[in-house]
Scaffold this motif. Structure first.
Motif, PDB file in Angstrom:
ATOM      1  N   VAL A  54      31.287 -39.294  -0.327  1.00 58.18           N
ATOM      2  CA  VAL A  54      31.362 -38.082  -1.001  1.00 58.18           C
ATOM      3  C   VAL A  54      32.271 -38.266  -2.142  1.00 58.18           C
ATOM      4  N   LYS A  55      33.360 -39.131  -2.236  1.00 58.55           N
ATOM      5  CA  LYS A  55      34.203 -39.761  -3.352  1.00 58.55           C
ATOM      6  C   LYS A  55      33.418 -40.462  -4.213  1.00 58.55           C
ATOM      7  N   GLN A  56      32.483 -41.533  -3.693  1.00 62.03           N
ATOM      8  CA  GLN A  56      31.659 -42.065  -4.878  1.00 62.03           C
ATOM      9  C   GLN A  56      30.781 -41.356  -5.553  1.00 62.03           C
ATOM     10  N   LYS A  57      30.082 -40.104  -4.835  1.00 59.46           N
ATOM     11  CA  LYS A  57      29.110 -39.089  -5.587  1.00 59.46           C
ATOM     12  C   LYS A  57      29.931 -38.331  -6.552  1.00 59.46           C
ATOM     13  N   MET A  58      31.242 -38.053  -5.885  1.00 66.29           N
ATOM     14  CA  MET A  58      31.763 -37.260  -7.033  1.00 66.29           C
ATOM     15  C   MET A  58      32.261 -37.753  -8.196  1.00 66.29           C
ATOM     16  N   GLU A  59      32.620 -39.236  -8.185  1.00 68.86           N
ATOM     17  CA  GLU A  59      32.997 -39.882  -9.285  1.00 68.86           C
ATOM     18  C   GLU A  59      31.951 -40.032 -10.346  1.00 68.86           C
ATOM     19  N   VAL A  60      30.542 -40.313  -9.658  1.00 67.78           N
ATOM     20  CA  VAL A  60      29.360 -40.422 -10.423  1.00 67.78           C
ATOM     21  C   VAL A  60      29.236 -39.031 -11.217  1.00 67.78           C
ATOM     22  N   VAL A  61      28.910 -37.933 -10.378  1.00 67.15           N
ATOM     23  CA  VAL A  61      28.729 -36.707 -10.933  1.00 67.15           C
ATOM     24  C   VAL A  61      29.889 -36.494 -12.150  1.00 67.15           C
ATOM     25  N   LEU A  62      31.228 -36.638 -11.844  1.00 67.36           N
ATOM     26  CA  LEU A  62      32.005 -36.476 -12.737  1.00 67.36           C
ATOM     27  C   LEU A  62      31.665 -37.433 -14.116  1.00 67.36           C
ATOM     28  N   THR A  63      31.580 -38.611 -14.053  1.00 62.53           N
ATOM     29  CA  THR A  63      31.345 -39.512 -15.130  1.00 62.53           C
ATOM     30  C   THR A  63      30.051 -39.031 -15.921  1.00 62.53           C
ATOM     31  N   GLU A  64      28.936 -38.318 -15.247  1.00 59.65           N
ATOM     32  CA  GLU A  64      27.866 -38.157 -15.922  1.00 59.65           C
ATOM     33  C   GLU A  64      27.842 -36.965 -16.745  1.00 59.65           C
ATOM     34  N   LYS A  65      28.672 -36.026 -16.020  1.00 58.51           N
ATOM     35  CA  LYS A  65      29.117 -34.727 -16.760  1.00 58.51           C
ATOM     36  C   LYS A  65      29.734 -35.023 -17.879  1.00 58.51           C
ATOM     37  N   LYS A  66      31.066 -35.789 -17.787  1.00 59.29           N
ATOM     38  CA  LYS A  66      31.955 -36.077 -18.716  1.00 59.29           C
ATOM     39  C   LYS A  66      31.175 -36.649 -20.040  1.00 59.29           C
ATOM     40  N   ASP A  67      30.183 -37.299 -19.864  1.00 59.49           N
ATOM     41  CA  ASP A  67      29.310 -38.101 -21.045  1.00 59.49           C
ATOM     42  C   ASP A  67      28.764 -37.060 -21.618  1.00 59.49           C
TER      43      ASP A  67
END
Length: 539
Positions: A54-67
């Motif tokens: 869950v943590k890794q998926k959250m970090e990926v989603v946050l990074t993509e959304k931030k870009d």
């Protein structure tokens, strides 16, 4: 739930809040991970794997959304700051503005020149690098004087003469010594100049500023303390207006005895504006003048102080930062800048006082008194004149200089902004109307005494001279029936409130006749004043 919040976030700040809510030190995922230490080994493996996923998926989603959000914000910023390079450039704003310090120095110096003082500005007579002798010793300043402290003055080293002490002058008083050594009494001088002190820069202090010094030397007994006070009061009236309140306080300066500081009452407060006194006999003696035979007085003040008071400037640093927006607040010409105070245009915080109306004057032939009391068209002394000479101003491209015969012993020299509306050849020999009771003022160095009246459109796209009636001689006064008061003096006519009551009613009617409040302007000899600019204003 967390992934939905990421999806709904539209700004980087909203995304950062979601990140902290779930991945921060006190975030939900972090708190669950902290609870794992209470579980058994097998349970830790199962839960740890799920949490990490869950943590890794959250970090990926946050990074993509931030870009994505950062790209959207950058595009929005670029759109908001977009510049159309095909638009025309900044238009020429015309002639520049006089610096307020230049206007203060010019007016102060002119005031003393009219009293018979000689201006001293040449580098040889007013050097900015002075020796300790001229800056302090010759002015009766002892070695322990505070201004001699290295922290208060800018000292210089002369490699060719290390035994001599030099500095950037701390006051213009040193000019007095040079002049007393050079001239023979009697004489009077006014010396403006730049001075330097090691002050901490703030709203009221600067390391560089300007002073103006006066010195008058006559045979002993011819100049008294009363003469000094009268001179100072007259000067302050010229700077601040004829009704300014002045007070003198006893003080001490090493180079004068007795000494006084002078205050003016401005906006309800007493403000110190200058120092003065009778020249100390020891200063005369140092300069080679016999104090038994001669005496005199001196005074000095800061130009910045006067400018700040008169123009309502609260920060001295504004004078030196070169900001065009600051300078645009001030008029083109020196005298305009100073008379802003006299005209009531000082600052918004200055309280407007009602105009005092005198008892109405009885009109000719038993007519009813004119509404509005004493302020009417009769206050303007409008005279018929002829342009004898005309030429372009040497330093102002939009101005003409004209010599106009209005029936006086000598022609009036008047500057007008007619360059864009007629040629010099068209102007020469023209009959004009002159508003004659305006004070003389300098317009880019040329003393202009009066104003040529013209009809003009509100946008100034068209300006034409108004025409006196045929047969009216030079010097004939233009009047309006029913208004026969005496014209104002030159000092009175400068009051802006008076002009604001009179000038808006001066127009060209539908029949091409210049009228005031609907009544024709005329001369006894030549009839009515005319213009072909029907419906336009006159000024």
């Amino acid at each position: 739930m967390g992934f939905k919040k990421v999806e709904e976030a539209n700004t980087t700040s909203e995304l950062e809040k979601v990140r902290l809510d779930y991945l921060g030190k006190k975030g939900e995922i972090t708190q669950v991970m902290n609870m794992m230490r209470k579980l058994g080994k097998e349970e830790k493996k199962v839960l740890g794997a799920s949490i990490n996923e869950v943590k890794q998926k959250m970090e990926v989603v946050l990074t993509e959304k931030k870009d994505t959000v950062q790209e959207q914000e950058l595009q929005a910023q670029m759109e908001s700051e977009r510049i159309d390079v095909t638009m025309p450039g900044i238009q020429n704003q015309g002639i520049g503005r006089r610096h307020p310090l230049s206007m203060i120095i010019e007016r102060a110096t002119d005031t003393f020149v009219k009293l018979g003082y000689d201006t001293v500005t040449e580098l040889s007579d007013s050097p900015e690098i002075e020796s300790d002798y001229y800056c302090f010793e010759a002015l009766n300043c002892p070695p322990d004087h505070p201004a001699r402290d290295m922290q208060d003055s800018f000292y210089l080293t002369d490699p060719d003469g290390p035994e001599e002490t030099y500095m950037l002058r701390t006051h213009t008083s040193a000019v007095q010594i040079h002049q007393m050594e050079k001239r023979k009494p009697p004489f009077r001088i006014v010396a403006p100049g730049r001075v330097y002190r090691r002050d901490d820069i703030d709203a009221t202090h600067s390391m560089i500023f300007h002073q103006i010094e006066i010195l008058a030397i006559e045979e002993k007994g011819k100049l008294t303390l009363g003469d000094l006070k009268g001179t100072v009061e007259y000067f302050l009236q010229q700077m601040f207006g004829p009704t300014i309140e002045v007070q003198f306080r006893g003080s001490f300066f090493p180079f004068t005895e007795p000494s006084m500081e002078v205050d003016v009452k401005f906006n309800g407060k007493w403000l110190e504006v200058l120092g003065c006194g009778m020249v100390d006999p020891r200063v005369l003696e140092k300069a080679g003048i016999d104090p038994e035979k001669y005496g005199g007085f001196a005074a000095g003040f800061g130009a910045e102080r006067f400018a700040m008071v008169i123009h309502g400037i609260t920060d001295i640093r504004e004078f030196y930062n070169g900001d065009a927006r600051f300078l645009e607040q001030f008029p083109h010409f020196g005298d305009q800048g100073m008379t802003a105070f006299l005209e009531g245009r000082l600052a918004e915080k200055k309280e407007e006082k009602p105009i005092k109306e005198e008892a109405p004057k009885k009109q000719k032939n038993g007519a009813e008194p004119v509404a509005g009391g004493e302020i009417d068209i009769s206050k303007l002394d409008i005279r018929v004149g002829t342009v004898v000479k005309a030429w372009k101003h040497e330093e102002a491209e939009k101005l003409y200089c004209e010599e106009i015969d209005i029936g006086e012993d000598e022609p009036r020299l008047i500057c007008s902004g007619l360059v864009e509306h007629m040629s010099v050849e068209e102007l020469r020999g023209r009959r004009v109307l002159v508003l004659a009771n305006l004070k003389a003022r300098k317009m880019v160095g040329v003393p202009s005494h009066g104003m040529v009246l013209c009809a003009f459109k509100d946008d100034d796209s068209q300006v034409k001279l108004v025409e006196p009636g045929e047969g009216a001689p030079n010097g004939a006064r233009v009047t309006v029936e029913g208004y026969d008061g005496e014209p104002a003096t030159e000092n009175q006519i400068l009051k802006k409130k008076m002009l604001d009551k009179i000038m808006p009613k001066l127009k060209v009617n539908g029949e091409g006749i210049v009228v005031w409040d609907g009544k024709p302007l005329a001369t006894e000899e030549g009839g009515v004043v005319k213009s072909d600019m029907n419906g336009c204003s006159v000024g």
